[in-house]
Design a protein around this motif. Structure first.
Motif, PDB file in Angstrom:
ATOM      1  N   GLY A  28       0.780  -1.230   0.000  1.00  0.00           N
ATOM      2  CA  GLY A  28       0.000   0.000   0.000  1.00  0.00           C
ATOM      3  C   GLY A  28       0.812   1.282   0.000  1.00  0.00           C
ATOM      4  N   PHE A  29       2.131   1.195   0.245  1.00  0.00           N
ATOM      5  CA  PHE A  29       2.924   2.424   0.321  1.00  0.00           C
ATOM      6  C   PHE A  29       2.985   3.144  -1.019  1.00  0.00           C
ATOM      7  CE2 PHE A  29       6.933   4.852   0.182  1.00  0.00           C
ATOM      8  CZ  PHE A  29       6.648   5.758   1.189  1.00  0.00           C
ATOM      9  N   VAL A  30       3.040   2.396  -2.122  1.00  0.00           N
ATOM     10  CA  VAL A  30       3.132   3.049  -3.429  1.00  0.00           C
ATOM     11  C   VAL A  30       1.906   3.942  -3.672  1.00  0.00           C
ATOM     12  CG1 VAL A  30       2.117   1.170  -4.792  1.00  0.00           C
ATOM     13  CG2 VAL A  30       3.749   2.722  -5.855  1.00  0.00           C
ATOM     14  N   VAL A  31       0.733   3.497  -3.233  1.00  0.00           N
ATOM     15  CA  VAL A  31      -0.484   4.298  -3.408  1.00  0.00           C
ATOM     16  C   VAL A  31      -0.463   5.501  -2.460  1.00  0.00           C
ATOM     17  CG1 VAL A  31      -3.000   4.295  -3.186  1.00  0.00           C
ATOM     18  CG2 VAL A  31      -1.825   2.339  -4.221  1.00  0.00           C
ATOM     19  N   ARG A  32      -0.120   5.274  -1.189  1.00  0.00           N
ATOM     20  CA  ARG A  32      -0.067   6.386  -0.239  1.00  0.00           C
ATOM     21  C   ARG A  32       0.951   7.434  -0.673  1.00  0.00           C
ATOM     22  NH1 ARG A  32      -0.182   2.076   3.125  1.00  0.00           N
ATOM     23  NH2 ARG A  32       1.971   2.350   3.790  1.00  0.00           N
ATOM     24  N   ARG A  33       2.099   6.998  -1.137  1.00  0.00           N
ATOM     25  CA  ARG A  33       3.140   7.929  -1.586  1.00  0.00           C
ATOM     26  C   ARG A  33       2.661   8.706  -2.815  1.00  0.00           C
ATOM     27  NH1 ARG A  33       8.925   8.624  -1.239  1.00  0.00           N
ATOM     28  NH2 ARG A  33       9.303  10.368  -2.622  1.00  0.00           N
ATOM     29  N   GLY A  34       2.033   7.991  -3.743  1.00  0.00           N
ATOM     30  CA  GLY A  34       1.512   8.657  -4.940  1.00  0.00           C
ATOM     31  C   GLY A  34       0.465   9.699  -4.604  1.00  0.00           C
ATOM     32  N   LEU A  35      -0.456   9.383  -3.691  1.00  0.00           N
ATOM     33  CA  LEU A  35      -1.475  10.345  -3.283  1.00  0.00           C
ATOM     34  C   LEU A  35      -0.855  11.547  -2.577  1.00  0.00           C
ATOM     35  CD1 LEU A  35      -4.247   7.901  -2.040  1.00  0.00           C
ATOM     36  CD2 LEU A  35      -4.308   9.339  -4.094  1.00  0.00           C
ATOM     37  N   HIS A  36       0.131  11.290  -1.747  1.00  0.00           N
ATOM     38  CA  HIS A  36       0.837  12.383  -1.044  1.00  0.00           C
ATOM     39  C   HIS A  36       1.526  13.302  -2.055  1.00  0.00           C
ATOM     40  CE1 HIS A  36       4.436  14.111   0.894  1.00  0.00           C
ATOM     41  NE2 HIS A  36       3.591  14.332   1.883  1.00  0.00           N
ATOM     42  N   ASP A  37       2.256  12.710  -2.997  1.00  0.00           N
ATOM     43  CA  ASP A  37       2.970  13.508  -3.997  1.00  0.00           C
ATOM     44  C   ASP A  37       2.005  14.277  -4.888  1.00  0.00           C
ATOM     45  OD1 ASP A  37       5.318  12.567  -2.917  1.00  0.00           O
ATOM     46  OD2 ASP A  37       5.809  11.246  -4.607  1.00  0.00           O
ATOM     47  N   TYR A  38       0.868  13.652  -5.250  1.00  0.00           N
ATOM     48  CA  TYR A  38      -0.114  14.322  -6.084  1.00  0.00           C
ATOM     49  C   TYR A  38      -0.743  15.502  -5.333  1.00  0.00           C
ATOM     50  CZ  TYR A  38      -4.123  15.240  -9.031  1.00  0.00           C
ATOM     51  OH  TYR A  38      -5.053  15.851  -9.825  1.00  0.00           O
ATOM     52  N   ALA A  39      -1.058  15.313  -4.040  1.00  0.00           N
ATOM     53  CA  ALA A  39      -1.625  16.412  -3.249  1.00  0.00           C
ATOM     54  C   ALA A  39      -0.646  17.580  -3.189  1.00  0.00           C
ATOM     55  CB  ALA A  39      -1.969  15.918  -1.842  1.00  0.00           C
ATOM     56  N   ARG A  40       0.651  17.297  -3.042  1.00  0.00           N
ATOM     57  CA  ARG A  40       1.663  18.354  -3.023  1.00  0.00           C
ATOM     58  C   ARG A  40       1.708  19.057  -4.379  1.00  0.00           C
ATOM     59  NH1 ARG A  40       7.531  16.466  -2.178  1.00  0.00           N
ATOM     60  NH2 ARG A  40       6.383  15.243  -0.685  1.00  0.00           N
ATOM     61  N   PHE A  41       1.624  18.281  -5.459  1.00  0.00           N
ATOM     62  CA  PHE A  41       1.619  18.869  -6.802  1.00  0.00           C
ATOM     63  C   PHE A  41       0.407  19.794  -6.975  1.00  0.00           C
ATOM     64  CE2 PHE A  41      -0.133  18.512 -11.125  1.00  0.00           C
ATOM     65  CZ  PHE A  41       0.828  19.253 -11.799  1.00  0.00           C
TER      66      PHE A  41
END
Length: 118
Positions: free
Chosen positions: A86-99
């Motif tokens: 699940g980390f790949v999804v959490r990291r992707g969502l975090h990075d997208y929110a920052r973007f």
């Protein structure tokens, strides 16, 4: 659950890629740079009174990660991406929110071409 199919799909150049995306075969669109994308539109089913809408995407294929040499590799993050469910999804969502907040991806130099990243 209501399964819907895309109404339209175009790539960054405006070419129709709906057939490529919708066919159940081994053909996939190629997006070799971070400026490549597909804009996909779906018809929205009517919202039922008192109900909330949740969307799930059923996808297949693979993703190529565009690496950027902006410093030494983040070995801790690589280990988590590889080993932590699940980390790949959490990291992707975090990075997208920052973007979405900043318009800038972490570790990626600013786009000065004027084309922007969609």
């Amino acid at each position: 659950m209501t399964r819907i199919v895309p109404r339209s799909a175009t790539d960054a150049a405006g070419a129709n890629v709906l057939g490529t995306l919708g066919a159940d075969d081994d053909s996939y669109p190629d997006f070799p740079t971070r400026r490549d994308f597909a804009h996909i539109e779906y018809p929205a089913p009517p919202l039922r009174s008192g109900a909330a809408r949740t969307i799930f995407a059923e996808t297949r294929g693979w993703y190529e990660v565009h690496m950027h040499r902006t410093g030494p590799p983040d070995l801790a993050a690589i280990a988590r991406l590889t080993n932590e469910p699940g980390f790949v999804v959490r990291r992707g969502l975090h990075d997208y929110a920052r973007f979405r907040r900043t318009g800038q991806l972490a570790g990626v130099e600013a786009d000065t071409s004027g084309a922007g990243m969609r």
